[in-house]
Motif scaffolding. Structure first.
Motif, PDB file in Angstrom:
ATOM      1  N   VAL A  66       0.874  -1.170   0.000  1.00 47.57           N
ATOM      2  CA  VAL A  66       0.000   0.000   0.000  1.00 47.57           C
ATOM      3  C   VAL A  66       0.909   1.216   0.000  1.00 47.57           C
ATOM      4  O   VAL A  66       1.888   1.266   0.741  1.00 47.57           O
ATOM      5  CB  VAL A  66      -0.935  -0.005   1.224  1.00 47.57           C
ATOM      6  CG1 VAL A  66      -1.743   1.275   1.305  1.00 47.57           C
ATOM      7  CG2 VAL A  66      -1.866  -1.217   1.149  1.00 47.57           C
ATOM      8  N   TYR A  67       0.591   2.186  -0.842  1.00 44.05           N
ATOM      9  CA  TYR A  67       1.453   3.357  -1.028  1.00 44.05           C
ATOM     10  C   TYR A  67       0.749   4.633  -0.617  1.00 44.05           C
ATOM     11  O   TYR A  67      -0.467   4.742  -0.691  1.00 44.05           O
ATOM     12  CB  TYR A  67       1.870   3.483  -2.503  1.00 44.05           C
ATOM     13  CG  TYR A  67       2.777   2.366  -2.931  1.00 44.05           C
ATOM     14  CD1 TYR A  67       4.157   2.507  -2.901  1.00 44.05           C
ATOM     15  CD2 TYR A  67       2.261   1.148  -3.354  1.00 44.05           C
ATOM     16  CE1 TYR A  67       4.998   1.480  -3.273  1.00 44.05           C
ATOM     17  CE2 TYR A  67       3.093   0.107  -3.728  1.00 44.05           C
ATOM     18  CZ  TYR A  67       4.461   0.278  -3.688  1.00 44.05           C
ATOM     19  OH  TYR A  67       5.282  -0.741  -4.059  1.00 44.05           O
ATOM     20  N   THR A  68       1.554   5.602  -0.210  1.00 48.54           N
ATOM     21  CA  THR A  68       1.073   6.942   0.090  1.00 48.54           C
ATOM     22  C   THR A  68       2.049   7.932  -0.531  1.00 48.54           C
ATOM     23  O   THR A  68       3.181   7.572  -0.854  1.00 48.54           O
ATOM     24  CB  THR A  68       0.950   7.167   1.609  1.00 48.54           C
ATOM     25  OG1 THR A  68       0.265   8.386   1.851  1.00 48.54           O
ATOM     26  CG2 THR A  68       2.309   7.208   2.288  1.00 48.54           C
ATOM     27  N   LEU A  69       1.612   9.160  -0.689  1.00 47.52           N
ATOM     28  CA  LEU A  69       2.489  10.193  -1.213  1.00 47.52           C
ATOM     29  C   LEU A  69       3.515  10.597  -0.162  1.00 47.52           C
ATOM     30  O   LEU A  69       3.227  10.586   1.033  1.00 47.52           O
ATOM     31  CB  LEU A  69       1.690  11.431  -1.625  1.00 47.52           C
ATOM     32  CG  LEU A  69       0.795  11.297  -2.834  1.00 47.52           C
ATOM     33  CD1 LEU A  69       0.065  12.617  -3.084  1.00 47.52           C
ATOM     34  CD2 LEU A  69       1.570  10.892  -4.074  1.00 47.52           C
ATOM     35  N   THR A  70       4.682  10.976  -0.610  1.00 46.98           N
ATOM     36  CA  THR A  70       5.688  11.561   0.260  1.00 46.98           C
ATOM     37  C   THR A  70       5.431  13.064   0.308  1.00 46.98           C
ATOM     38  O   THR A  70       4.575  13.583  -0.409  1.00 46.98           O
ATOM     39  CB  THR A  70       7.100  11.312  -0.288  1.00 46.98           C
ATOM     40  OG1 THR A  70       7.210  11.942  -1.564  1.00 46.98           O
ATOM     41  CG2 THR A  70       7.415   9.825  -0.397  1.00 46.98           C
ATOM     42  N   GLU A  71       6.176  13.771   1.130  1.00 51.99           N
ATOM     43  CA  GLU A  71       6.047  15.229   1.163  1.00 51.99           C
ATOM     44  C   GLU A  71       6.373  15.823  -0.207  1.00 51.99           C
ATOM     45  O   GLU A  71       5.747  16.776  -0.637  1.00 51.99           O
ATOM     46  CB  GLU A  71       6.957  15.815   2.238  1.00 51.99           C
ATOM     47  CG  GLU A  71       6.470  15.524   3.635  1.00 51.99           C
ATOM     48  CD  GLU A  71       7.384  16.110   4.701  1.00 51.99           C
ATOM     49  OE1 GLU A  71       8.142  17.042   4.406  1.00 51.99           O
ATOM     50  OE2 GLU A  71       7.306  15.618   5.837  1.00 51.99           O
ATOM     51  N   THR A  72       7.327  15.235  -0.918  1.00 50.99           N
ATOM     52  CA  THR A  72       7.673  15.689  -2.262  1.00 50.99           C
ATOM     53  C   THR A  72       6.482  15.521  -3.195  1.00 50.99           C
ATOM     54  O   THR A  72       6.166  16.409  -3.979  1.00 50.99           O
ATOM     55  CB  THR A  72       8.873  14.899  -2.814  1.00 50.99           C
ATOM     56  OG1 THR A  72       9.965  15.049  -1.925  1.00 50.99           O
ATOM     57  CG2 THR A  72       9.250  15.366  -4.200  1.00 50.99           C
TER      58      THR A  72
END
Length: 81
Positions: A66-72
Motif C-alpha cells: 500500500v502506497y502513500t504520497l511523500t512530502e515531495t
C-alpha cells in the motif's frame, strides 16, 4: 519514463488518486483511476522511483504493498503551477 523530471500521464493520474484517496494498493489505484493493474503498478513504480510515493504497510490483506504520497509528492502540484 521520468528522465525530464516530469511524470507520465499515468504517473500524474496515480499521484492525484493517492492524493485524494490514498493510501492505496496498485489494484485499488487501478480501480479508482479506471486503468489496468499493470498500468497502475508501473505508475506506482514511477512515483516511488522519483520520490513521490512510498510503501506504508508492507503486505496487507490484499497481499499488495500500500502506497502513500511523500512530502515531495504532495508538494509537486504546488511547484508545477
Amino acid at each position: 519514463m521520468c528522465e525530464s523530471g516530469t511524470l507520465s500521464c499515468t504517473g500524474k493520474l496515480a499521484r492525484v488518486v493517492l492524493d485524494n484517496r490514498g493510501p492505496l494498493s496498485p489494484s485499488e489505484i487501478a480501480a479508482e483511476a479506471n486503468i489496468s493493474v499493470p498500468e497502475a503498478r508501473k505508475a506506482v513504480e514511477e512515483l516511488e522511483t522519483t520520490g513521490f510515493a512510498k510503501p506504508v504497510c508492507g503486505l496487507c490483506a490484499s497481499q499488495e504493498e500500500v502506497y502513500t504520497l511523500t512530502e515531495t509528492g504532495e508538494a509537486f502540484e504546488d511547484e508545477s503551477e
